[in-house]
Design a protein around this motif. Structure first.
Motif, PDB file in Angstrom:
ATOM      1  N   GLY A   1       0.833  -1.204   0.000  1.00 23.44           N
ATOM      2  CA  GLY A   1       0.000   0.000   0.000  1.00 23.44           C
ATOM      3  C   GLY A   1       0.865   1.250   0.000  1.00 23.44           C
ATOM      4  N   VAL A   2       1.932   1.210   0.788  1.00 26.59           N
ATOM      5  CA  VAL A   2       2.842   2.359   0.832  1.00 26.59           C
ATOM      6  C   VAL A   2       3.412   2.627  -0.557  1.00 26.59           C
ATOM      7  N   GLY A   3       3.740   1.547  -1.265  1.00 22.76           N
ATOM      8  CA  GLY A   3       4.258   1.688  -2.624  1.00 22.76           C
ATOM      9  C   GLY A   3       3.282   2.429  -3.516  1.00 22.76           C
ATOM     10  N   PHE A   4       2.033   1.957  -3.522  1.00 24.26           N
ATOM     11  CA  PHE A   4       1.009   2.634  -4.325  1.00 24.26           C
ATOM     12  C   PHE A   4       0.815   4.063  -3.839  1.00 24.26           C
ATOM     13  N   GLY A   5       0.876   4.205  -2.518  1.00 22.39           N
ATOM     14  CA  GLY A   5       0.676   5.523  -1.917  1.00 22.39           C
ATOM     15  C   GLY A   5       1.699   6.528  -2.415  1.00 22.39           C
ATOM     16  N   LEU A   6       2.946   6.059  -2.587  1.00 24.45           N
ATOM     17  CA  LEU A   6       3.989   6.974  -3.062  1.00 24.45           C
ATOM     18  C   LEU A   6       3.676   7.472  -4.466  1.00 24.45           C
ATOM     19  N   ILE A   7       3.100   6.588  -5.284  1.00 21.06           N
ATOM     20  CA  ILE A   7       2.769   7.009  -6.652  1.00 21.06           C
ATOM     21  C   ILE A   7       1.644   8.049  -6.621  1.00 21.06           C
ATOM     22  N   THR A   8       0.574   7.701  -5.893  1.00 21.43           N
ATOM     23  CA  THR A   8      -0.540   8.646  -5.792  1.00 21.43           C
ATOM     24  C   THR A   8      -0.071   9.973  -5.205  1.00 21.43           C
TER      25      THR A   8
ATOM     26  N   SER B   1       2.779  11.294  -5.428  1.00 21.38           N
ATOM     27  CA  SER B   1       3.552  12.050  -6.411  1.00 21.38           C
ATOM     28  C   SER B   1       2.628  12.837  -7.333  1.00 21.38           C
ATOM     29  N   VAL B   2       1.587  12.153  -7.821  1.00 22.50           N
ATOM     30  CA  VAL B   2       0.617  12.820  -8.690  1.00 22.50           C
ATOM     31  C   VAL B   2      -0.022  13.981  -7.938  1.00 22.50           C
ATOM     32  N   LEU B   3      -0.419  13.667  -6.714  1.00 27.62           N
ATOM     33  CA  LEU B   3      -1.138  14.627  -5.889  1.00 27.62           C
ATOM     34  C   LEU B   3      -0.263  15.824  -5.527  1.00 27.62           C
ATOM     35  N   ALA B   4       1.019  15.548  -5.273  1.00 28.56           N
ATOM     36  CA  ALA B   4       1.923  16.627  -4.875  1.00 28.56           C
ATOM     37  C   ALA B   4       2.034  17.653  -6.004  1.00 28.56           C
ATOM     38  N   LEU B   5       2.211  17.161  -7.238  1.00 27.26           N
ATOM     39  CA  LEU B   5       2.304  18.088  -8.371  1.00 27.26           C
ATOM     40  C   LEU B   5       1.070  18.971  -8.431  1.00 27.26           C
TER      41      LEU B   5
ATOM     42  N   VAL C   1       9.268   6.687 -12.912  1.00 24.46           N
ATOM     43  CA  VAL C   1       9.498   7.982 -13.575  1.00 24.46           C
ATOM     44  C   VAL C   1       8.577   9.048 -12.972  1.00 24.46           C
ATOM     45  N   ILE C   2       7.317   8.652 -12.721  1.00 29.34           N
ATOM     46  CA  ILE C   2       6.373   9.607 -12.124  1.00 29.34           C
ATOM     47  C   ILE C   2       6.893  10.106 -10.776  1.00 29.34           C
ATOM     48  N   ILE C   3       7.352   9.155  -9.960  1.00 32.43           N
ATOM     49  CA  ILE C   3       7.877   9.548  -8.643  1.00 32.43           C
ATOM     50  C   ILE C   3       9.082  10.475  -8.821  1.00 32.43           C
ATOM     51  N   ALA C   4       9.936  10.142  -9.783  1.00 32.29           N
ATOM     52  CA  ALA C   4      11.130  10.968 -10.017  1.00 32.29           C
ATOM     53  C   ALA C   4      10.726  12.374 -10.456  1.00 32.29           C
ATOM     54  N   ILE C   5       9.742  12.447 -11.362  1.00 31.19           N
ATOM     55  CA  ILE C   5       9.277  13.766 -11.828  1.00 31.19           C
ATOM     56  C   ILE C   5       8.814  14.607 -10.639  1.00 31.19           C
ATOM     57  N   ALA C   6       8.035  13.965  -9.765  1.00 28.32           N
ATOM     58  CA  ALA C   6       7.518  14.698  -8.604  1.00 28.32           C
ATOM     59  C   ALA C   6       8.658  15.184  -7.729  1.00 28.32           C
ATOM     60  N   ILE C   7       9.627  14.316  -7.481  1.00 25.81           N
ATOM     61  CA  ILE C   7      10.738  14.713  -6.605  1.00 25.81           C
ATOM     62  C   ILE C   7      11.506  15.873  -7.230  1.00 25.81           C
ATOM     63  N   VAL C   8      11.787  15.762  -8.532  1.00 25.05           N
ATOM     64  CA  VAL C   8      12.547  16.825  -9.210  1.00 25.05           C
ATOM     65  C   VAL C   8      11.785  18.145  -9.130  1.00 25.05           C
ATOM     66  N   LEU C   9      10.479  18.103  -9.423  1.00 21.73           N
ATOM     67  CA  LEU C   9       9.727  19.356  -9.444  1.00 21.73           C
ATOM     68  C   LEU C   9       9.526  19.949  -8.062  1.00 21.73           C
ATOM     69  N   MET C  10       9.333  19.087  -7.073  1.00 21.68           N
ATOM     70  CA  MET C  10       9.192  19.609  -5.712  1.00 21.68           C
ATOM     71  C   MET C  10      10.490  20.286  -5.287  1.00 21.68           C
ATOM     72  N   THR C  11      11.624  19.666  -5.649  1.00 19.34           N
ATOM     73  CA  THR C  11      12.912  20.303  -5.356  1.00 19.34           C
ATOM     74  C   THR C  11      13.006  21.633  -6.096  1.00 19.34           C
ATOM     75  N   GLY C  12      12.547  21.631  -7.337  1.00 18.32           N
ATOM     76  CA  GLY C  12      12.570  22.860  -8.125  1.00 18.32           C
ATOM     77  C   GLY C  12      11.763  23.969  -7.464  1.00 18.32           C
ATOM     78  N   VAL C  13      10.560  23.611  -7.022  1.00 18.96           N
ATOM     79  CA  VAL C  13       9.707  24.610  -6.361  1.00 18.96           C
ATOM     80  C   VAL C  13      10.388  25.117  -5.096  1.00 18.96           C
ATOM     81  N   HIS C  14      11.010  24.178  -4.376  1.00 22.29           N
ATOM     82  CA  HIS C  14      11.712  24.563  -3.151  1.00 22.29           C
ATOM     83  C   HIS C  14      12.826  25.568  -3.458  1.00 22.29           C
TER      84      HIS C  14
END
Lengths: 334, 258, 291
Positions: free
Chosen positions: C7-14, C16-20, C144-157
């Motif tokens: 569940g945590v695995g799926f949660g990380l994907i969701t 990521s989408v949600l964070a963006l 890739v989705i998780i990576a995109i989220a991490i990169v963009l969140m860092t970018g926003v930061h």
């Protein structure tokens, strides 16, 4: 009876029902400034509860899965529908109306709308799921034993009576001290609170009374059509009522009548003959949705007060002392 | 020889404290307002005057301290409860109910009107109308006193800044308050009208209304306040009569140096 | 235990989408100070643009995503200038602005439906090889989705922390009046906030569409209140709060879906929203008193 007369009767019945919806929404938004972006959900709850109150007990089989099934005679189902909508309003109000900005309630209503829609569709034992209720008995039909066409007149009379009563009540409330407090809250909540008004309580009352109108209107709808399912309460339905209110005149119950005529009746009926090409069967529906959206934006932009704006309250002062030497050093009326 | 009766305190603030995210807006404030007086609350910008007003009227919660109105503890009560107990406040920037007429603004103010209950509004129409007439008479009285009567059917939003201030005061009085808390009533009011407003306040005081007044203009304070509390950096710096305070070192330095 | 981790695995994907999506919305709110009910449709538009590029124009899905996000960013800018600004110039009340955004939402969703039709669409993509991390299962695409989220969140930061315009954005969100007085270029900051939020919404729409595999014009509007939940849990107008809110909502909904019917995932998100509104309306991760 000619099909034109039948058609006009149907339109007139829906016109009455839209007036009832509109007055409830107008009390919430026009008077109090409450943003209810899922008004149709309260309509739906009213319709469903009125439906299961009027239906025979469900057989539990296909098409027969629903709660209650009390087989109650008219006009008890609309009362139950109104109460059900009021109960939902109290629950939603507790979450959304307490010490929050107005956009928070809007968020809560949008969310509630989606949740209720999903739950009613998915939990079949409640109201027969996505297929919905059907075969809801029409009021007094067993008494008069009329044929389908002549019965339309009976139902129109019922709707006119409900609308007349609804109008009387809403007008009294609007022009009473209660309505005045609601408008004070709409203008500035802090000022209303600083004058000793319990803002939450008043907003809750306005929200609940408005929802009762929704519930009763929904009950009439299901009594007329005889059926109701989740496709009957989509987001767009809410905003047809919103558009009617904004166009007609928010804060003015007579304006609301005009709006109910212009938007749902003229607009919906007028766009009935839009094309539905096989590749895009919902094209007409989509165009209607776009138009309602645009109508909201343009109404907000160019005439937010509506065609018939809220009327100014002018008190009659005859018999009261005024003018002359007043304003002197006489004692404060404590 | 006349016996000088010492008016009792109607509003009592004890050890009030409030901080916003680590910044102390009110440090430790205590003072009393005596019945039938005009008490001024003054201090430089950022002294915490507005915070005190908001704390007393229930619009912000305090961390510490007690506010008593006529012997009742009203600390941290909801604004509408405090108002119903008899403390009516105004706002620094006049907040009239724009799309209500001047008369309607007045008519909102009385407490516990019968017709404020939707049920009574529907079924007890006669009694509601009767009560409306009573309030209407009082409202007309006040509007005449404040020279707002000719504007009675005007939307309050259309009034001038000064007229809005007058309306706010009249509306507060309409609620028959024990204490009126005025937040900079003279701000943005032209000098002539300010003089008139001063006159009203003094006259109302003479007729028994109690005021707590936040004010910037020291000559106004000197003219109408019986007692003055000076705030600086969220604490009471000094109190007394204005003509005495004018001489006080600390007050001078707080105003000129701080 | 492994169910939980799955569940945590799926949660990380969701999440990521949600964070963006939620960081985009909250950044926008920070400068506008009203909730945009048409925000969900920006996701929808992103998803459909990417569908056009990848399926009709036969471009690579990630390239399509980038193009779609850029176009959505431009569209977002346009919406602000053409639809929203005229109301702000006339000092329209908050209630009216909210009605405008909901009207816009209705217009856009039905507009997409009029053009693209109401039926389900799907990208033609390769999910990529399965990667196992403990009991957590990811496809290459999901990583890739998780990576995109991490990169963009860092970018926003980095944007908020180190650039002048980012700091201006933060100060506008903290205290708009003070920002105005202290010479923050309001117009530029507002434009930028709409562009960034449009870009994030566009991206979020595409990754959401990938994640749910098939979608309709209601994609964004159905996801909107989950975005609201994340934003409000984190404290509205607070980008870092929105990130944490997204993580929390993503994890809780997906983990709960391991134990109860996954059709009720949205109900779980709703329950969290209700609890937060009842007990901490200012958000879990903030200390500010008033809403």
């Amino acid at each position: 009876m000619s099909s034109l007369v039948f058609y006009l009767l149907t339109v007139a019945i829906f016109f009455c029902i839209y007036c009832i919806y509109g007055w409830g929404l107008n009390l919430q938004f026009g008077l109090t400034g409450i943003l209810d972006f899922t008004y149709i959900t309260f309509v739906a709850i009213g319709a469903y509860f009125a439906g299961v109150a009027a239906l025979q007990p469900g057989n539990g089989g296909i098409g027969g899965q629903y709660i209650l099934g009390w087989h109650l005679p008219f006009p008890i189902p609309p009362i139950i529908g109104g109460i059900a909508a009021a109960v939902l309003a109290i629950l939603v109000g507790y979450v959304g109306l307490k010490r929050l900005r107005s956009d928070y309630l809007a968020i809560v209503t949008v969310s509630v709308g989606q949740i209720v829609w999903t739950l009613i569709g998915n939990i079949t034992p409640l109201f027969n799921g996505w297929d919905g209720l059907a075969g809801v008995p029409q009021p007094f039909n067993s008494v008069f034993q009329l044929d389908f066409n002549h019965y339309q007149w009976v139902f129109l009379v019922i709707c006119v009576l409900f609308a007349a009563l609804g109008f009387l009540i809403i007008e009294r409330l609007t022009h009473s001290p209660f309505g005045r407090v609601l408008r004070a809250i709409r203008e500035d909540e802090d000022v209303a609170a600083a004058l000793g008004k319990n803002v939450f309580r008043y907003k809750m009352m306005a929200f609940v009374i408005g929802s009762i109108y929704a519930g009763v209107g929904g009950a009439l709808t299901i009594a007329y059509i005889g059926a109701f399912n989740p496709s009957g309460f989509t987001t767009m339905e809410t905003f047809i009522i919103w558009a009617a209110m904004l166009v007609g005149g928010s804060g003015n119950n007579r304006g609301m009548i005009l709006g109910a005529f212009l938007v749902p009746v003229l607009f919906n009926e007028g766009t009935r003959f839009l094309p539905s090409p096989p590749g895009n069967p919902l094209l007409a529906e989509s165009i209607r949705g776009m138009a309602i959206g645009l109508l909201l934006i343009f109404a907000a932009r160019y005439r937010p007060q509506g065609i018939l704006p809220e009327r100014k309250t002018v008190f009659r002062l005859d018999g009261l002392p005024q003018g002359g030497e007043a304003g002197g050093d006489r004692l404060v009326p404590q | 020889m006349a016996i000088v009766s010492f008016p009792s305190s109607i509003l009592k603030v004890t050890n009030l404290a409030k901080s916003f995210g680590g910044v102390k807006a009110i440090n430790d404030v205590s003072f009393i307002v005596r019945e039938g007086t005009v008490t001024g609350l003054i201090g430089p910008n950022g002294a915490g005057k507005s915070s005190v007003v908001n704390a007393i009227s229930g619009f912000t919660r305090v961390d510490r301290g007690v506010v008593e109105l006529a012997g009742h503890d009203i600390t941290n009560q909801a604004p509408h409860r405090i108002a119903a107990r008899g403390l009516i406040r105004s706002f620094q920037i006049a907040r009239e109910l724009q799309k209500l007429t001047v008369l309607e603004n007045m008519m909102v103010a009385p407490f516990q009107q019968l017709g404020e209950s939707p049920w009574r509004a529907l079924i007890s129409r006669r009694a509601v109308m009767r009560e409306e007439r009573e309030h209407l008479a009082a409202a007309v009285d006040w509007l005449q006193m404040f020279n707002l009567f000719p504007l009675r059917d005007e939307y309050a939003g259309n009034l001038s800044g000064g007229q809005k201030k007058l309306l706010e005061l009249a509306r507060a009085l309409m609620a028959k308050p024990k204490v009126v808390l005025l937040d900079e009533p003279m701000a943005g009011v032209n000098p002539t009208l300010a003089k008139t407003l001063q006159g009203y306040i003094s006259r109302l005081r003479d007729q028994g209304v109690t005021f707590l007044l936040i004010e910037h203009n020291l000559s106004v304070v000197e003219a109408i306040c019986d007692h003055v509390v000076v705030l600086a950096e969220g604490a009471v710096l000094a109190e007394g009569q204005m003509n005495e305070l004018r001489e006080t070192e600390e007050v001078i330095s707080a105003y000129l140096g701080g | 235990m492994s169910l939980l981790l799955m569940g945590v695995g799926f949660g990380l994907i969701t999440a990521s989408v949600l964070a963006l999506a939620s960081v985009g919305l909250t950044l926008q709110f920070g400068v506008t100070n009203f909730v945009n009910f048409a925000y969900g449709e920006f996701l929808t538009i992103g998803a459909y643009l990417a569908y056009f590029f990848s399926t009709v124009a036969n471009l690579n899905i990630w390239l399509s995503m980038l193009l779609a996000a850029l176009l959505t960013a431009g569209f977002s800018w346009l919406v602000n200038r053409v639809v929203i600004q005229p109301f702000l110039k006339r000092r329209a009340p908050l209630l009216i602005l909210l009605v405008v955004t909901i009207g816009l939402s209705l217009f856009l969703e039905n507009g997409v439906q009029a053009i693209a039709g109401p039926s389900f669409q799907q990208y033609v993509t390769v999910p990529g090889a399965i990667v196992n991390i403990g009991p957590m299962i990811f496809t290459g695409q999901q990583l890739v989705i998780i990576a995109i989220a991490i990169v963009l969140m860092t970018g926003v930061h980095l944007l908020l922390k180190y650039t002048r315009i980012g700091k201006a954005m933060r100060s506008m969100s903290d205290d708009p009046d003070l920002a105005r007085i202290s010479g923050v270029p309001i117009q530029r900051v507002t434009d930028l906030a709409w562009v960034i939020s449009g870009f994030l919404a566009g991206l979020a729409g595409v990754v959401l569409a990938i994640n749910v595999t098939s979608f309709t014009p209601a994609l964004g509007s159905q996801f909107l209140f989950i975005i609201f939940a994340a934003v409000i849990v984190g404290g509205i107008g607070r980008p870092y709060g929105a990130m944490l809110g997204a993580l929390l909502i993503g994890l809780v909904t997906e983990v709960s879906a391991m134990y109860i019917d996954s059709a009720y995932k949205t109900v779980v998100a709703f329950a969290i929203l209700v609890i937060v509104l009842l007990f901490r309306p200012q958000g879990i991760f903030t200390s500010r008193g008033r809403v």
